[in-house]
Design an enzyme around this catalytic site. Structure first.
Site, short mmCIF file in Angstrom:
data_model
loop_
_atom_site.label_atom_id
_atom_site.label_comp_id
_atom_site.label_asym_id
_atom_site.label_seq_id
_atom_site.Cartn_x
_atom_site.Cartn_y
_atom_site.Cartn_z
CD GLU A 247 -2.96 -5.81 -1.56
OE1 GLU A 247 -2.99 -6.92 -2.04
OE2 GLU A 247 -3.48 -4.82 -2.12
CB CYS B 199 -1.29 -6.28 -28.55
SG CYS B 199 -2.49 -7.53 -28.20
CE LYS C 221 -5.28 -3.06 -3.51
NZ LYS C 221 -6.09 -4.09 -4.02
NE ARG D 84 2.17 -2.32 -24.89
CZ ARG D 84 1.43 -1.24 -25.00
NH1 ARG D 84 1.93 -0.07 -24.66
NH2 ARG D 84 0.20 -1.31 -25.44
CD GLU E 251 -9.59 -4.11 -3.28
OE1 GLU E 251 -9.58 -5.17 -2.64
OE2 GLU E 251 -8.73 -3.83 -4.14
CG ASN F 216 -1.70 -3.39 -30.52
OD1 ASN F 216 -1.35 -4.52 -30.81
ND2 ASN F 216 -0.90 -2.46 -30.03
N GLY F 217 -6.17 -4.07 -30.47
CA GLY F 217 -7.58 -3.67 -30.37
C GLY F 217 -8.48 -4.86 -30.64
CE LYS G 158 -1.00 -8.21 -10.74
NZ LYS G 158 -1.98 -7.50 -9.90
CG HIS H 283 -21.79 -5.70 17.40
ND1 HIS H 283 -22.64 -5.80 18.48
CD2 HIS H 283 -22.56 -5.35 16.36
CE1 HIS H 283 -23.88 -5.56 18.08
NE2 HIS H 283 -23.85 -5.28 16.78
CD1 TRP I 243 -0.82 -10.25 -22.18
CD2 TRP I 243 -2.95 -9.63 -22.22
NE1 TRP I 243 -1.35 -10.48 -20.94
CE2 TRP I 243 -2.65 -10.10 -20.94
CE3 TRP I 243 -4.25 -9.18 -22.47
CZ2 TRP I 243 -3.57 -10.14 -19.91
CZ3 TRP I 243 -5.17 -9.22 -21.45
CH2 TRP I 243 -4.83 -9.69 -20.18
C1 G6P Z 1 -2.32 -11.99 -4.66
C2 G6P Z 1 -2.26 -10.56 -5.16
C3 G6P Z 1 -3.61 -9.87 -4.95
C4 G6P Z 1 -4.71 -10.68 -5.63
C5 G6P Z 1 -4.72 -12.13 -5.13
C6 G6P Z 1 -5.63 -12.99 -5.97
O1 G6P Z 1 -2.45 -11.99 -3.28
O2 G6P Z 1 -1.25 -9.85 -4.47
O3 G6P Z 1 -3.56 -8.58 -5.52
O4 G6P Z 1 -5.95 -10.08 -5.39
O5 G6P Z 1 -3.42 -12.70 -5.25
O6 G6P Z 1 -5.11 -13.05 -7.27
P1 G6P Z 1 -5.92 -13.45 -8.55
O7 G6P Z 1 -4.90 -13.39 -9.66
O8 G6P Z 1 -6.43 -14.83 -8.32
O9 G6P Z 1 -7.01 -12.47 -8.72
#
Ligand code: G6P
Length: 606
Positions: free
Chosen positions: A486, A2, A483, A27, A479, A98-99, A601, A502, A74
């Protein structure tokens, strides 16, 4: 998240408020509105959707005035729509907030007893009523009295129809900045909103308040004691400010994690009784006790959070869990027994594979629970009940803060279900008390960013990486590898450490950096052996160890020390250095970490 803008001066304020809101668009928001003071009353206009829609819709002729407030919302409490949008008006008072007001339900009940009627589902509307209820001729005094009754966080801007030219602001836990101008003064949650008017600003601290009029700025605390504040000069440009001074959203979001994790558990934990309340779950104790099996559906980083959840829920709540790639689940013939619930995890709430998998589970009779970040998203709406992670908008394509918030929610769910089954109150208390220390421990890791940068400098030109972990640190290895690939396009694989022998062990040579998660937990003794295996083949070892561990350090080329915590909470801490390592390597390679190639995204196509 927000955003708030307030302006009082001598010129028409509506166009300036709209301009300020536009500067806060980055934002993320789902609705917006403005409130203008006019002789004889307030004029409020708000709507769901974009600022450009608000602008088109605005009855400009009727919105004239030289003092007003505006807001981008938001959604947190209540779906994104016009009624829930801010500013909230009650009689002569309008408020942008906000909050989160944590005790809004009990305040609402008290106000309802006095005859107040509420239109929205928001916590903010309650605050508008409360201020009106406390008003006896001086707005700042009413705000002070009201805020003393409030638990939670706020950054607010308030106007009253009987006090022309005056805006009252107050802050606790949600930022508020005063812009000091000539013949006009400003209030905002973010300097970006007012930078077009002034570079002279005062940052309010928690428990502080401000009263602005066109020619005056008076700062006090909530007890009405004068507080002398320094006026600072802004030297950043707008783009830098939107990213909070960071070069990329991704690093801003990594650094937000102490706060976002706190936001995920705030108001939901009962550390004194070792229990958890998740209001959005809408399941009775009987239903919670009778969950026989959990299927977790997710994609990408959210799927990794699901894997951490599997370890937690099976180990501590003793419920069988399967974690499914949503895209696979939806095309199988999954078996859904009575007593099966489906947890759908999605930051965006819009990932099509996850959504369709959830619909399939629903068709087959499963109860569906959504764990999402974006309020009002399709998964949030279509799941029968759910829990929001409250991480705020995540803009960097590579997910970071959403992951730790998802894991935090899964931790809370584990305690909630475990306490209904086998877990003792003492255990719950220990976990929840330690959970409150996690934001501080994460901050400690963030403060080590330069040390991780130095490791990144050594390995930035390598073509392959291996990440190893065991137990709940195995998904963290996945993960960490995700990262890196990606955003820096380096091939990286995550593996359960013992599984290395293995296959991937064939790849280990002096050119292979291996990131090993060896925090001192249940798997520690075993993983020591895996580190030896890498070392024997001259792989380069970057180990993540618990502070004070000298044994693994002696076997490693580089050591990253994490603060000690409970086994159950370790993944929240071990993931941080891996996020930082991926980020630094990508930046050193000159990549645009916020917009990696080929990735989106929210993936709304199959
Ligand atoms: C896309 C994004 C990832 C995300 C995945 C799942 O591949 O690039 O960063 O983890 O989607 O997205 P979600 O919004 O369902 O968590």
């Amino acid at each position: 998240m927000c955003g708030i803008v307030g302006i009082t001066g001598s010129r028409e304020v509506a166009p300036m408020l709209i301009e300020g809101l536009r500067r806060l668009e980055y934002r993320g928001y789902d609705s917006a509105g403005i409130a203008i003071q006019q002789p004889g009353g307030l004029r409020v206009h708000k709507r769901q959707g974009k600022i450009k829609d608000l602008e088109v819709d605005l009855p400009w002729e009727e919105m004239q005035g030289i003092c007003g407030i505006a807001h981008t919302r938001w959604a947190t409490h209540g779906e994104p729509n016009r009624v829930n949008a801010h500013p909230h008006q009650f009689g002569p008072v309008a408020l942008a907030h906000n909050g989160i007001i944590e005790n809004f339900s009990s305040l609402k009940i008290q106000l309802e007893k006095k005859g107040h009627e509420f239109l929205s589902e928001t916590d903010t509307e309650v605050l508008a009523h409360l201020i009106e209820d406390q008003y006896d001729g001086v707005l700042e005094a009413a705000v002070q009295r009201a805020l003393k009754l409030v638990e939670g966080t706020y950054g607010i801007a308030v106007i009253h129809e009987a006090e022309p030219g005056k805006i009252v602001g107050a802050r606790r836990g949600s930022p508020l900045v005063v812009g000091v101008g000539k013949g006009a003064n400003y209030l905002a949650s973010d300097v970006a909103a007012i930078l077009g008017h002034t570079r002279q600003v005062i940052y309010l601290d928690d428990w502080e308040m401000v009263v602005i009029t066109p020619d005056d700025v008076v700062t006090t605390n909530i007890n009405n004691e004068a507080v002398a504040k320094e006026v600072e000069e802004i030297t950043w440009d707008l783009d830098q400010i939107q990213k909070g001074g960071y070069p990329y959203y991704m690093i801003k979001e990594i650094n937000e994690q102490p706060m976002t994790i706190h936001d995920a558990f705030r108001g939901r934990i009962l550390p004194d009784s070792g229990d958890v309340k998740l209001g959005g779950l809408q399941l009775t104790d009987w239903e919670l006790r009778n969950i026989r099996r959990i299927i977790i559906l997710a994609c990408g980083t959210s799927w990794h959070a699901g894997l951490v959840g599997e370890y937690l829920l099976e180990e501590y709540a003793q419920i069988p869990v399967e974690v499914e790639y949503a895209s696979e689940f939806r095309y199988r013939s999954p078996i859904i027994d009575p007593g099966t619930i489906c947890l759908t995890i999605s930051q965006s709430g819009e990932t099509i594979d996850t959504l369709e998998a959830m619909r399939e589970a629903k068709r087959r009779g499963a109860k569906t629970i959504g764990i999402t970040n974006v309020v009002g998203s399709t998964i949030a709406r279509e799941s029968e009940c759910g829990v929001y992670i409250h991480a705020g908008p995540e803009i960097g394509v590579a997910s970071t803060k959403a992951f730790t918030s998802q894991v935090t929610i899964l931790t809370l769910l584990t305690i909630l279900l475990g306490r209904r089954n086998n877990l003792s109150a003492e255990f719950g208390m220990r976990v929840l008390q330690e959970l409150q220390r996690i934001p501080g421990k994460i901050q400690k890791m963030l403060d080590m960013s330069d040390d991780i940068l130095r490791i990144a400098e050594v390995y930035k030109d390598h073509s392959n990486f291996l990440y190893l972990g065991r137990g709940p640190n195995f998904p963290i290895a996945l993960e960490g590898a995700l990262k890196l690939k990606e955003i820096s396009y380096i091939h990286a694989e995550g593996y359960p450490a013992a599984e290395m022998k293995h296959g991937p062990i064939a790849l280990i040579d002096p050119n292979m950096p291996v990131v090993v998660l060896c925090s001192r937990d249940g798997s520690y003794e075993k993983i020591k052996g895996n580190v030896q295996e890498v070392r024997a083949r001259k792989g380069k070892i970057i180990s993540v160890v618990t502070e004070g561990d000298e044994e693994i350090a002696a076997l490693s080329d580089h050591v990253i020390s994490i603060p000690e915590t409970l086994d159950m909470l370790t993944p929240l801490v071990t993931v941080i250095p891996l996020q930082l390592l991926a980020y630094h390597i990508a930046v050193l390679r000159g990549e645009d970490v916020d917009q990696p190639r080929n990735l989106a995204k929210a993936v709304t196509v199959e």
